[in-house]
Scaffold this motif. Sequence first.
Motif, PDB file in Angstrom:
ATOM      1  N   ILE A 136       2.269   6.018 -13.099  1.00  0.00           N
ATOM      2  CA  ILE A 136       3.140   4.940 -12.652  1.00  0.00           C
ATOM      3  C   ILE A 136       4.590   5.347 -12.921  1.00  0.00           C
ATOM      4  O   ILE A 136       4.859   6.355 -13.569  1.00  0.00           O
ATOM      5  N   ASP A 137       5.505   4.551 -12.439  1.00  0.00           N
ATOM      6  CA  ASP A 137       6.946   4.820 -12.490  1.00  0.00           C
ATOM      7  C   ASP A 137       7.408   5.233 -13.897  1.00  0.00           C
ATOM      8  O   ASP A 137       7.163   4.521 -14.880  1.00  0.00           O
ATOM      9  N   GLY A 138       8.096   6.373 -13.988  1.00  0.00           N
ATOM     10  CA  GLY A 138       8.605   6.847 -15.270  1.00  0.00           C
ATOM     11  C   GLY A 138       9.641   5.942 -15.890  1.00  0.00           C
ATOM     12  O   GLY A 138       9.943   6.060 -17.086  1.00  0.00           O
ATOM     13  N   GLY A 139      10.172   4.997 -15.109  1.00  0.00           N
ATOM     14  CA  GLY A 139      11.158   4.072 -15.643  1.00  0.00           C
ATOM     15  C   GLY A 139      10.611   3.151 -16.712  1.00  0.00           C
ATOM     16  O   GLY A 139      11.380   2.530 -17.447  1.00  0.00           O
ATOM     17  N   VAL A 140       9.278   3.059 -16.841  1.00  0.00           N
ATOM     18  CA  VAL A 140       8.721   2.184 -17.870  1.00  0.00           C
ATOM     19  C   VAL A 140       8.999   2.732 -19.270  1.00  0.00           C
ATOM     20  O   VAL A 140       8.922   1.990 -20.258  1.00  0.00           O
ATOM     21  N   TRP A 141       9.317   4.041 -19.365  1.00  0.00           N
ATOM     22  CA  TRP A 141       9.661   4.572 -20.694  1.00  0.00           C
ATOM     23  C   TRP A 141      10.988   5.320 -20.702  1.00  0.00           C
ATOM     24  O   TRP A 141      11.565   5.528 -21.777  1.00  0.00           O
ATOM     25  N   THR A 191       0.855  -1.177   0.000  1.00  0.00           N
ATOM     26  CA  THR A 191       0.000   0.000   0.000  1.00  0.00           C
ATOM     27  C   THR A 191       0.898   1.236   0.000  1.00  0.00           C
ATOM     28  O   THR A 191       2.093   1.142   0.265  1.00  0.00           O
ATOM     29  N   ALA A 192       0.319   2.397  -0.280  1.00  0.00           N
ATOM     30  CA  ALA A 192       1.123   3.607  -0.470  1.00  0.00           C
ATOM     31  C   ALA A 192       1.248   4.459   0.790  1.00  0.00           C
ATOM     32  O   ALA A 192       1.954   5.470   0.770  1.00  0.00           O
ATOM     33  N   GLU A 193       0.580   4.081   1.881  1.00  0.00           N
ATOM     34  CA  GLU A 193       0.555   4.949   3.050  1.00  0.00           C
ATOM     35  C   GLU A 193       1.934   5.252   3.604  1.00  0.00           C
ATOM     36  O   GLU A 193       2.266   6.403   3.926  1.00  0.00           O
ATOM     37  N   GLY A 194       2.778   4.235   3.733  1.00  0.00           N
ATOM     38  CA  GLY A 194       4.114   4.456   4.286  1.00  0.00           C
ATOM     39  C   GLY A 194       4.951   5.357   3.404  1.00  0.00           C
ATOM     40  O   GLY A 194       5.626   6.271   3.897  1.00  0.00           O
ATOM     41  N   LEU A 195       4.910   5.126   2.096  1.00  0.00           N
ATOM     42  CA  LEU A 195       5.655   5.959   1.153  1.00  0.00           C
ATOM     43  C   LEU A 195       5.159   7.392   1.199  1.00  0.00           C
ATOM     44  O   LEU A 195       5.963   8.342   1.255  1.00  0.00           O
ATOM     45  N   GLU A 196       3.850   7.573   1.181  1.00  0.00           N
ATOM     46  CA  GLU A 196       3.295   8.925   1.155  1.00  0.00           C
ATOM     47  C   GLU A 196       3.588   9.688   2.439  1.00  0.00           C
ATOM     48  O   GLU A 196       3.843  10.903   2.402  1.00  0.00           O
ATOM     49  N   GLU A 240       3.757  14.829  -4.346  1.00  0.00           N
ATOM     50  CA  GLU A 240       2.917  14.142  -5.313  1.00  0.00           C
ATOM     51  C   GLU A 240       3.725  13.739  -6.552  1.00  0.00           C
ATOM     52  O   GLU A 240       3.516  12.661  -7.114  1.00  0.00           O
ATOM     53  N   VAL A 241       4.645  14.621  -6.948  1.00  0.00           N
ATOM     54  CA  VAL A 241       5.523  14.302  -8.077  1.00  0.00           C
ATOM     55  C   VAL A 241       6.382  13.079  -7.735  1.00  0.00           C
ATOM     56  O   VAL A 241       6.536  12.152  -8.552  1.00  0.00           O
ATOM     57  N   ALA A 242       6.949  13.071  -6.535  1.00  0.00           N
ATOM     58  CA  ALA A 242       7.777  11.939  -6.105  1.00  0.00           C
ATOM     59  C   ALA A 242       6.964  10.657  -6.027  1.00  0.00           C
ATOM     60  O   ALA A 242       7.450   9.575  -6.399  1.00  0.00           O
ATOM     61  N   ARG A 243       5.743  10.770  -5.571  1.00  0.00           N
ATOM     62  CA  ARG A 243       4.855   9.595  -5.521  1.00  0.00           C
ATOM     63  C   ARG A 243       4.549   9.085  -6.929  1.00  0.00           C
ATOM     64  O   ARG A 243       4.532   7.870  -7.182  1.00  0.00           O
ATOM     65  N   ALA A 244       4.332  10.001  -7.878  1.00  0.00           N
ATOM     66  CA  ALA A 244       3.998   9.614  -9.248  1.00  0.00           C
ATOM     67  C   ALA A 244       5.140   8.875  -9.920  1.00  0.00           C
ATOM     68  O   ALA A 244       4.941   7.858 -10.593  1.00  0.00           O
ATOM     69  N   THR A 245       6.359   9.368  -9.744  1.00  0.00           N
ATOM     70  CA  THR A 245       7.501   8.768 -10.447  1.00  0.00           C
ATOM     71  C   THR A 245       8.005   7.499  -9.784  1.00  0.00           C
ATOM     72  O   THR A 245       8.774   6.753 -10.392  1.00  0.00           O
ATOM     73  N   SER A 246       7.594   7.244  -8.548  1.00  0.00           N
ATOM     74  CA  SER A 246       8.076   6.061  -7.832  1.00  0.00           C
ATOM     75  C   SER A 246       7.025   4.964  -7.742  1.00  0.00           C
ATOM     76  O   SER A 246       7.249   3.947  -7.063  1.00  0.00           O
ATOM     77  N   ALA A 247       5.899   5.113  -8.433  1.00  0.00           N
ATOM     78  CA  ALA A 247       4.828   4.113  -8.372  1.00  0.00           C
ATOM     79  C   ALA A 247       5.171   2.933  -9.279  1.00  0.00           C
ATOM     80  O   ALA A 247       4.519   2.690 -10.306  1.00  0.00           O
ATOM     81  N   ALA A 248       6.200   2.202  -8.912  1.00  0.00           N
ATOM     82  CA  ALA A 248       6.671   1.084  -9.730  1.00  0.00           C
ATOM     83  C   ALA A 248       5.602   0.002  -9.811  1.00  0.00           C
ATOM     84  O   ALA A 248       5.114  -0.462  -8.773  1.00  0.00           O
ATOM     85  N   PRO A 270       0.574   0.915  -5.926  1.00  0.00           N
ATOM     86  CA  PRO A 270      -0.532   1.272  -6.816  1.00  0.00           C
ATOM     87  C   PRO A 270      -0.251   2.595  -7.512  1.00  0.00           C
ATOM     88  O   PRO A 270       0.581   3.379  -7.046  1.00  0.00           O
ATOM     89  N   PRO A 271      -0.910   2.879  -8.638  1.00  0.00           N
ATOM     90  CA  PRO A 271      -0.702   4.146  -9.333  1.00  0.00           C
ATOM     91  C   PRO A 271      -1.047   5.334  -8.445  1.00  0.00           C
ATOM     92  O   PRO A 271      -1.841   5.226  -7.505  1.00  0.00           O
ATOM     93  N   ALA A 272      -0.427   6.479  -8.754  1.00  0.00           N
ATOM     94  CA  ALA A 272      -0.731   7.730  -8.059  1.00  0.00           C
ATOM     95  C   ALA A 272      -1.861   8.428  -8.809  1.00  0.00           C
ATOM     96  O   ALA A 272      -1.685   8.836  -9.955  1.00  0.00           O
ATOM     97  N   LYS A 273      -3.002   8.566  -8.181  1.00  0.00           N
ATOM     98  CA  LYS A 273      -4.167   9.173  -8.824  1.00  0.00           C
ATOM     99  C   LYS A 273      -4.160  10.678  -8.543  1.00  0.00           C
ATOM    100  O   LYS A 273      -4.364  11.106  -7.407  1.00  0.00           O
ATOM    101  N   LEU A 274      -3.910  11.467  -9.590  1.00  0.00           N
ATOM    102  CA  LEU A 274      -3.760  12.913  -9.463  1.00  0.00           C
ATOM    103  C   LEU A 274      -4.428  13.614 -10.633  1.00  0.00           C
ATOM    104  O   LEU A 274      -4.669  13.007 -11.678  1.00  0.00           O
ATOM    105  N   ALA A 275      -4.707  14.893 -10.447  1.00  0.00           N
ATOM    106  CA  ALA A 275      -5.169  15.742 -11.545  1.00  0.00           C
ATOM    107  C   ALA A 275      -3.982  16.535 -12.054  1.00  0.00           C
ATOM    108  O   ALA A 275      -3.270  17.182 -11.274  1.00  0.00           O
ATOM    109  N   TRP A 276      -3.754  16.475 -13.359  1.00  0.00           N
ATOM    110  CA  TRP A 276      -2.597  17.149 -13.960  1.00  0.00           C
ATOM    111  C   TRP A 276      -2.945  17.552 -15.377  1.00  0.00           C
ATOM    112  O   TRP A 276      -3.564  16.776 -16.120  1.00  0.00           O
ATOM    113  N   ALA A 277      -2.583  18.771 -15.753  1.00  0.00           N
ATOM    114  CA  ALA A 277      -2.849  19.292 -17.097  1.00  0.00           C
ATOM    115  C   ALA A 277      -4.324  19.195 -17.458  1.00  0.00           C
ATOM    116  O   ALA A 277      -4.684  18.904 -18.598  1.00  0.00           O
TER     117      ALA A 277
END
Length: 270
Positions: A138-143, A55-60, A111-119, A124-131
């Motif tokens: 999910i983790d930016g490492g996929v691309w 779960t994401a609670e500890g990371l967040e 929130e940015v750190a959570r988004a890029t580290s959601a491996a 689980p994915p980081a659910k955010l409003a952006w743009a």
Amino acid sequence: MYGRRIFGGVDNRSEWDKRLWGSGGNIMQSVNLAAKRIGGPFGGNALFGGNARHTAEGLESALKEVFGEMKLSEVPTELAITTFDRLTSSPCVLSSRDARLDSSYDLLVREVARATSAAPTYFPPAKLAWAGQAREFIDGGVWANNPAGVAVNESIAITARRGLQGSAVLLVSLGTGVIPGESVLEGTQSWLGSARDLIGLATSVGAGELLAQRAVGNAQYRRFQVVDSRVAGAMNDPSVERLKVLREAADALVARESADIDALIADLSD
């Protein structure tokens, strides 16, 4: 410092206790940790984001403690963070430059750190409003497992705005460790093994490194990478033993590359 809060477990158990009961603080925690490590092999576990092991609670909570309420637009330096929107199947770059120009691109740094580290499979994915849209990052490492190419691309706009040429860019790329002599694609395994290799190939660091090096030239490119068989292991293992190995590998790199590191510092100080 934050590893156990993020991934759970304790370090003060004997090796035999860990083998018998796991690394949790008590039996129930060990059972929960085992369930998280297994995750949902076939998906469908909403509590863990489908098939995530943690779960994401500890990371967040750790990210909030470190970054507080600072926004991306308030970061004093240029920052570009990679992530991937699962809903639109789109690679995304969360940048301080965009955030300062348009508030819809602004997020809290945590929130940015959570988004890029959601491996995937770990969190689980980081659910955010952006743009102006709902996102599931999910983790930016996929691309962009090596974001050096992204950094070069960002530098084009930054240097142009400051009236500089691209040759003014000095790129420093820091690796996170590789196994010596490891082959990404063997081509002789079962279809399942080959599929795994193709995933590794798609997320390898080589493409970003090659593009960045060709863009800025060898003279303006510095790459520091740990090459050590001991660095292989689970990304969600924050044990004292594991961290000790990683520190030893990093210390060995610093000792081996000390002359180049000193030269880099001198270049950056000019």
